[in-house]
Design a protein around this motif. Structure first.
Motif, PDB file in Angstrom:
ATOM      1  N   THR A 121      69.221  17.907  69.312  1.00  0.00           N
ATOM      2  CA  THR A 121      68.926  18.480  67.945  1.00  0.00           C
ATOM      3  C   THR A 121      69.403  17.701  66.888  1.00  0.00           C
ATOM      4  OG1 THR A 121      68.953  20.579  69.132  1.00  0.00           O
ATOM      5  CG2 THR A 121      69.065  20.462  66.388  1.00  0.00           C
ATOM      6  N   TYR A 160      59.444  20.685  65.880  1.00  0.00           N
ATOM      7  CA  TYR A 160      59.867  22.035  65.683  1.00  0.00           C
ATOM      8  C   TYR A 160      59.377  22.958  66.673  1.00  0.00           C
ATOM      9  CZ  TYR A 160      60.719  19.802  60.853  1.00  0.00           C
ATOM     10  OH  TYR A 160      61.185  19.171  60.129  1.00  0.00           O
ATOM     11  N   HIS A 165      56.527  26.121  61.665  1.00  0.00           N
ATOM     12  CA  HIS A 165      57.039  24.912  61.099  1.00  0.00           C
ATOM     13  C   HIS A 165      56.299  23.654  61.626  1.00  0.00           C
ATOM     14  CE1 HIS A 165      61.410  26.837  60.364  1.00  0.00           C
ATOM     15  NE2 HIS A 165      60.178  27.364  59.748  1.00  0.00           N
ATOM     16  N   GLN A 166      55.899  23.668  62.890  1.00  0.00           N
ATOM     17  CA  GLN A 166      55.204  22.692  63.491  1.00  0.00           C
ATOM     18  C   GLN A 166      53.821  22.358  62.892  1.00  0.00           C
ATOM     19  OE1 GLN A 166      56.500  20.302  65.300  1.00  0.00           O
ATOM     20  NE2 GLN A 166      54.712  19.192  65.985  1.00  0.00           N
ATOM     21  N   LYS A 169      53.849  21.102  59.540  1.00  0.00           N
ATOM     22  CA  LYS A 169      54.114  19.579  59.645  1.00  0.00           C
ATOM     23  C   LYS A 169      52.751  18.885  60.150  1.00  0.00           C
ATOM     24  CE  LYS A 169      55.459  17.280  63.087  1.00  0.00           C
ATOM     25  NZ  LYS A 169      56.077  16.879  64.157  1.00  0.00           N
TER      26      LYS A 169
END
Length: 258
Positions: A121, A160, A165-166, A169
């Protein structure tokens, strides 16, 4: 009379110059065999605070980017040269700053041929801070004035785990790459770094694409300090945040939220 310059990040009088992106991202002669990747680097005027206080962040960014799997050969050489020396010099403490948690794994690249890689991470907040500084610097360099507003950073190389969130993006990446196809690439050392500005959109947002080592893409969106989301966009974000299923269609591609 000599012109008095102000810092690319604030209204303070500039007393030094700052490399954008940081000079440490560009390979040294002893690793690459010549000085070609350290010629014609971009600089902007800076105050002492915004130059000297970010040296640790520059080294953090260098270690974070150069070793990413899939970079071009320049990134790989840099990771095995200056980056590896910096890691060893810190007794490998730099790696702990790059990753909030990590583990070593072996990746098979060919039949019975493996390479050791680190997965984990990343410190996303610190990465965003570093890219914000670069974005403000590139804006100053390109337009010869400071941007007095906010910058939102989107990092394509980050995966992500949360689907929403992904998807956010992915929408931004696809839109930026489509609109930047015919835009000029700026930068004397494009194998290490180049940037592109997109046309300002109907909401007054200006997007900057940054590319490092031929693979790592980062998108910076410039907005005025008093910018407010248009009604439709605000409603969509509220619905998504409240767990409602939302489907977005952009250029014949469908993105599903929740």
């Amino acid at each position: 009379m000599k012109e008095v310059l102000t810092c690319y990040m604030c209204d303070s009088i500039a007393t030094t110059k700052e490399h954008v992106p940081p000079k440490c991202l560009f390979p040294e002669k002893k690793d690459i065999g010549n000085d070609k990747y350290r010629l014609h680097l971009m600089t902007v005027p800076s105050c002492e605070e915004h130059n000297n206080t970010k040296s640790d962040d520059d080294e953090f960014l260098m270690v974070s980017l150069a070793g990413i799997l899939g970079n071009n050969s320049i990134g790989y050489i840099h990771s095995q040269g200056k980056v590896l020396r910096a890691i060893r010099r810190s007794s490998y403490k730099l790696l702990k700053k790059v990753f909030l948690n990590s583990k070593n794994v072996k990746l098979e690249i060919k039949d019975n041929k493996f390479v050791d890689i680190i997965i984990g991470t990343p410190d996303v907040l610190r990465l965003k801070k570093s890219f914000e500084h670069i974005a403000y610097g590139i804006y100053y360099y390109h337009f010869n004035k400071r941007f007095d507003g906010i910058v939102k950073i989107f990092m394509d190389f980050i995966y992500y785990s949360k689907k929403n969130h992904q998807n956010y993006k992915d929408i931004i990446r696809d839109k930026v790459n489509f609109e930047s196809k015919d835009k000029e690439k700026f930068g004397e050392n494009k194998d290490v770094f180049y940037y592109q500005f997109l046309d300002e959109d109907e909401y007054g947002l200006l997007t900057l694409k940054l590319c490092f080592y031929g693979r790592i893409e980062v998108y910076a969106v410039f907005a005025k300090s008093d910018f407010e989301l248009p009604g439709g966009m605000y409603l969509m974000n509220k619905l998504i945040d409240n767990g409602m299923k939302v489907i977005v269609k952009e250029d014949n591609t469908t993105y599903e939220f929740n």
